[in-house]
Design a protein around this motif. Structure first.
Motif, short mmCIF file in Angstrom:
data_model
loop_
_atom_site.label_atom_id
_atom_site.label_comp_id
_atom_site.label_asym_id
_atom_site.label_seq_id
_atom_site.Cartn_x
_atom_site.Cartn_y
_atom_site.Cartn_z
N GLY A 154 39.38 39.71 41.57
CA GLY A 154 40.25 38.58 41.29
C GLY A 154 40.54 38.39 39.82
N ILE A 155 40.30 39.43 39.03
CA ILE A 155 40.53 39.34 37.59
C ILE A 155 41.50 40.44 37.16
CG2 ILE A 155 38.25 38.36 37.19
CD1 ILE A 155 37.32 41.06 36.15
N LYS B 200 49.22 36.72 41.67
CA LYS B 200 48.34 35.66 41.18
C LYS B 200 48.73 35.26 39.77
CE LYS B 200 45.49 35.50 44.73
NZ LYS B 200 45.27 34.26 45.53
N CYS C 136 44.65 34.15 35.94
CA CYS C 136 43.42 34.88 36.23
C CYS C 136 42.63 35.17 34.96
CB CYS C 136 43.74 36.22 36.91
SG CYS C 136 44.54 36.08 38.51
#
Length: 271
Positions: free
Chosen positions: A82-83, A53, A56
């Motif tokens: 998701g961090i 990703k 973020c």
């Protein structure tokens, strides 16, 4: 029919597998340019991040322990959200002075600004947080811009500060070194209250129950919140977690952190 159901379940499980987000953790990264033995031993951080990703949000988390103990951690309530999460160590009293401890915290945050993109983090979405002593450090970095300025970082470039049960007056173990008892309050240059200002990022203060918190910690935060509002800061928030003492308030506090983070991300997306 049973074979069809089994096949359908297999397909579903396969889809879940290929779509599941995977996370990695890199431990014991040195973040310092200091060369003494204690700094080399202590000034390390861990990075937990979603693989593949980018851009973020990032939470920098400073551990508690009264500035005299504790160790870096990646809180489990921040995992798989998701961090990117950074757990940082700092040097401890009384081996060093509080000035050196604060400088360590500033250096750790500066490292995040300068390096977090390689772990998928966005330096425009950094949250500085921590519990107890870690909350105190995050308060000081927010309100006294000199600490981050020393590393060419503007404290106002942090998206949000979220101290958990941070000490708003001079930290009690700093006062102990000064020969002052824990219940004798002072406000000097090592007190976040000394540095209240109206022009800082959102400031989210989270505490446990005022009757169960450590050394009147909620009341200190309440006064800090009042003074921030009086000087004109419009985004100071104060939460009291009823029925939770100094330690128990941490886990529900993460829900508040994530709620504010998601709100800010939504506002950035839809200004």
């Amino acid at each position: 029919m049973k074979r069809q159901i089994a096949l359908l379940l297999s397909v579903c499980l396969y889809c879940l597998h290929i779509n599941a987000q995977t996370y990695k953790q890199v431990n014991d990264i040195s973040y310092t340019k200091k060369t003494d033995a204690y700094s080399k031993e202590r000034l390390k951080l861990d990075v937990y991040y979603p693989e593949g990703k980018k851009d973020c949000p990032v939470v920098v988390w400073f551990h508690g322990g009264g500035l005299e103990g504790g160790s870096k951690e990646i809180p489990w309530k921040l995992r798989e959200k998701g961090i990117v999460v950074v757990g940082a160590n700092y040097r401890l009293l009384p081996k060093v002075t509080v000035k050196e401890t604060l400088d360590d915290a500033a250096e750790a945050v500066a490292w995040v600004f300068n390096n977090i993109a390689q772990y998928g983090g966005d330096k425009k979405k950094i949250i500085v947080s921590g519990h107890s002593a870690g909350g105190y450090l995050s308060m000081m970095l927010c309100l006294n811009k000199a600490w981050l300025n020393a590393y060419q970082i503007n404290a106002d470039d942090v998206m949000m500060y979220v101290p958990f049960s941070g000490q708003a007056i001079t930290h009690y173990n700093v006062r102990k070194i000064q020969g002052i008892q824990p219940l004798q309050p002072t406000i000097d240059e090592f007190a976040p209250l000394y540095w209240v200002r109206k022009d800082c990022p959102p400031f989210v203060l989270i505490c446990g129950d005022r009757e169960q918190e450590l050394y009147g910690r909620y009341d200190e935060n309440q006064y800090l919140a009042r003074m921030m509002k009086l000087v004109g800061h419009t985004e100071t928030y104060l939460y009291e977690l009823d029925g939770h003492d100094h330690g128990a308030m941490v886990e529900p506090g993460f829900h508040i952190l994530m709620t504010h983070l998601n709100k800010m991300l939504k506002e950035k997306k839809n200004p």
